[in-house]
Design an enzyme around this catalytic site. Sequence first.
Site, PDB file in Angstrom:
ATOM      1  N   GLY A 114       0.849  -1.179   0.000  1.00 40.51           N
ATOM      2  CA  GLY A 114       0.000   0.000   0.000  1.00 40.51           C
ATOM      3  C   GLY A 114       0.880   1.221   0.000  1.00 40.51           C
ATOM      4  O   GLY A 114       2.090   1.135   0.257  1.00 40.51           O
ATOM      5  N   GLN A 144       3.265   9.872   1.763  1.00 42.56           N
ATOM      6  CA  GLN A 144       4.569   9.226   1.595  1.00 42.56           C
ATOM      7  C   GLN A 144       5.320   9.726   0.369  1.00 42.56           C
ATOM      8  O   GLN A 144       6.534   9.523   0.267  1.00 42.56           O
ATOM      9  CB  GLN A 144       4.411   7.702   1.518  1.00 42.56           C
ATOM     10  CG  GLN A 144       3.987   7.069   2.839  1.00 42.56           C
ATOM     11  CD  GLN A 144       3.865   5.569   2.720  1.00 42.56           C
ATOM     12  OE1 GLN A 144       2.837   5.068   2.293  1.00 42.56           O
ATOM     13  NE2 GLN A 144       4.925   4.856   3.057  1.00 42.56           N
ATOM     14  N   CYS A 170       7.098  -0.901   6.182  1.00 44.42           N
ATOM     15  CA  CYS A 170       6.616   0.340   5.584  1.00 44.42           C
ATOM     16  C   CYS A 170       7.699   0.863   4.654  1.00 44.42           C
ATOM     17  O   CYS A 170       8.883   0.869   5.016  1.00 44.42           O
ATOM     18  CB  CYS A 170       6.308   1.356   6.670  1.00 44.42           C
ATOM     19  SG  CYS A 170       5.715   2.931   6.032  1.00 44.42           S
ATOM     20  N   LEU A 171       7.299   1.324   3.491  1.00 45.33           N
ATOM     21  CA  LEU A 171       8.272   1.838   2.523  1.00 45.33           C
ATOM     22  C   LEU A 171       8.949   3.113   3.035  1.00 45.33           C
ATOM     23  O   LEU A 171      10.011   3.480   2.535  1.00 45.33           O
ATOM     24  CB  LEU A 171       7.596   2.092   1.175  1.00 45.33           C
ATOM     25  CG  LEU A 171       7.015   0.838   0.504  1.00 45.33           C
ATOM     26  CD1 LEU A 171       6.224   1.219  -0.734  1.00 45.33           C
ATOM     27  CD2 LEU A 171       8.110  -0.161   0.157  1.00 45.33           C
ATOM     28  N   HIS A 229      -2.985   0.535   8.599  1.00 48.87           N
ATOM     29  CA  HIS A 229      -1.611   1.030   8.395  1.00 48.87           C
ATOM     30  C   HIS A 229      -1.615   2.233   7.440  1.00 48.87           C
ATOM     31  O   HIS A 229      -1.021   3.277   7.735  1.00 48.87           O
ATOM     32  CB  HIS A 229      -0.733  -0.100   7.840  1.00 48.87           C
ATOM     33  CG  HIS A 229       0.659   0.320   7.507  1.00 48.87           C
ATOM     34  ND1 HIS A 229       1.764  -0.165   8.162  1.00 48.87           N
ATOM     35  CD2 HIS A 229       1.139   1.192   6.572  1.00 48.87           C
ATOM     36  CE1 HIS A 229       2.857   0.414   7.676  1.00 48.87           C
ATOM     37  NE2 HIS A 229       2.504   1.227   6.692  1.00 48.87           N
ATOM     38  N   GLU A 230      -2.299   2.077   6.306  1.00 50.78           N
ATOM     39  CA  GLU A 230      -2.283   3.155   5.304  1.00 50.78           C
ATOM     40  C   GLU A 230      -2.990   4.406   5.814  1.00 50.78           C
ATOM     41  O   GLU A 230      -2.507   5.527   5.602  1.00 50.78           O
ATOM     42  CB  GLU A 230      -2.903   2.685   3.992  1.00 50.78           C
ATOM     43  CG  GLU A 230      -2.124   1.581   3.277  1.00 50.78           C
ATOM     44  CD  GLU A 230      -0.641   1.869   3.152  1.00 50.78           C
ATOM     45  OE1 GLU A 230      -0.257   3.048   2.974  1.00 50.78           O
ATOM     46  OE2 GLU A 230       0.152   0.910   3.266  1.00 50.78           O
ATOM     47  N   HIS A 246      -1.106   6.799   7.981  1.00 51.12           N
ATOM     48  CA  HIS A 246      -0.251   7.779   7.305  1.00 51.12           C
ATOM     49  C   HIS A 246      -0.968   9.118   7.115  1.00 51.12           C
ATOM     50  O   HIS A 246      -0.320  10.155   6.972  1.00 51.12           O
ATOM     51  CB  HIS A 246       0.193   7.262   5.928  1.00 51.12           C
ATOM     52  CG  HIS A 246       1.309   6.262   5.978  1.00 51.12           C
ATOM     53  ND1 HIS A 246       2.566   6.578   6.409  1.00 51.12           N
ATOM     54  CD2 HIS A 246       1.361   4.951   5.634  1.00 51.12           C
ATOM     55  CE1 HIS A 246       3.356   5.509   6.333  1.00 51.12           C
ATOM     56  NE2 HIS A 246       2.642   4.501   5.866  1.00 51.12           N
TER      57      HIS A 246
HETATM   58 NI    NI Z   1       3.514   2.618   5.470  1.00 45.33          NI
END
Ligand code: NI
Length: 178
Positions: free
Chosen positions: A47, A52, A101-102, A143-144, A147
């Site tokens: 995701g 981000q 997480c990226l 999670h998304e 953000h």
């Molecule tokens: Ni993330």
Amino acid sequence: MAVRKILKMGDERLLRVAQPVTAFNTPELHDLLQDLDDTMLAANGAGLAAPQIGVDLQVVVFGSGEVNPRYPDAPVVPYTVLINPVLTPLGDEEDDGWEGCLSVPGMRGVVPRFKRLRYQGYDPLGNPIDRTVEGFHARVVQHECDHLIGVLYPMRVRDFSRFGYTEVLFPGLDDADD
Ligand code: NI
């Protein structure tokens, strides 16, 4: 469009509360979604949220419809664009699960998440989305959407004995893009 640079934890732009989208089906929104898709795909992400890539809007994309090499054992989550989301946990029950997480490359941690929840929001055309989900799908959404309120998963870790480097915790896992 373009693969965008993913901001890393420590960048203050990841800590903002994102602004709601006010116009749907616009060229600007479609461009943003294309960039999110391209960037998520290039990084094998499960995701990606607009903050981000430095965009201060309540937009997340997640899922793929096929097995993700970064999470080979995770159930498939349908590809979804979710705008201006509202999450409602269903019950108090939580599950522990590993997350990455990226924006926190090369690391994984166990995060408690609500097991079941309802999520509502809009698709890119402004059509309403209203789903009740559980398990990994519910985890990815939580999670998304974190953000969008300036929360990164390490802020949710309760047991730091289960937080560390992917290459140590999961040797051999395809995490090369971290
Ligand atoms: Ni993330």
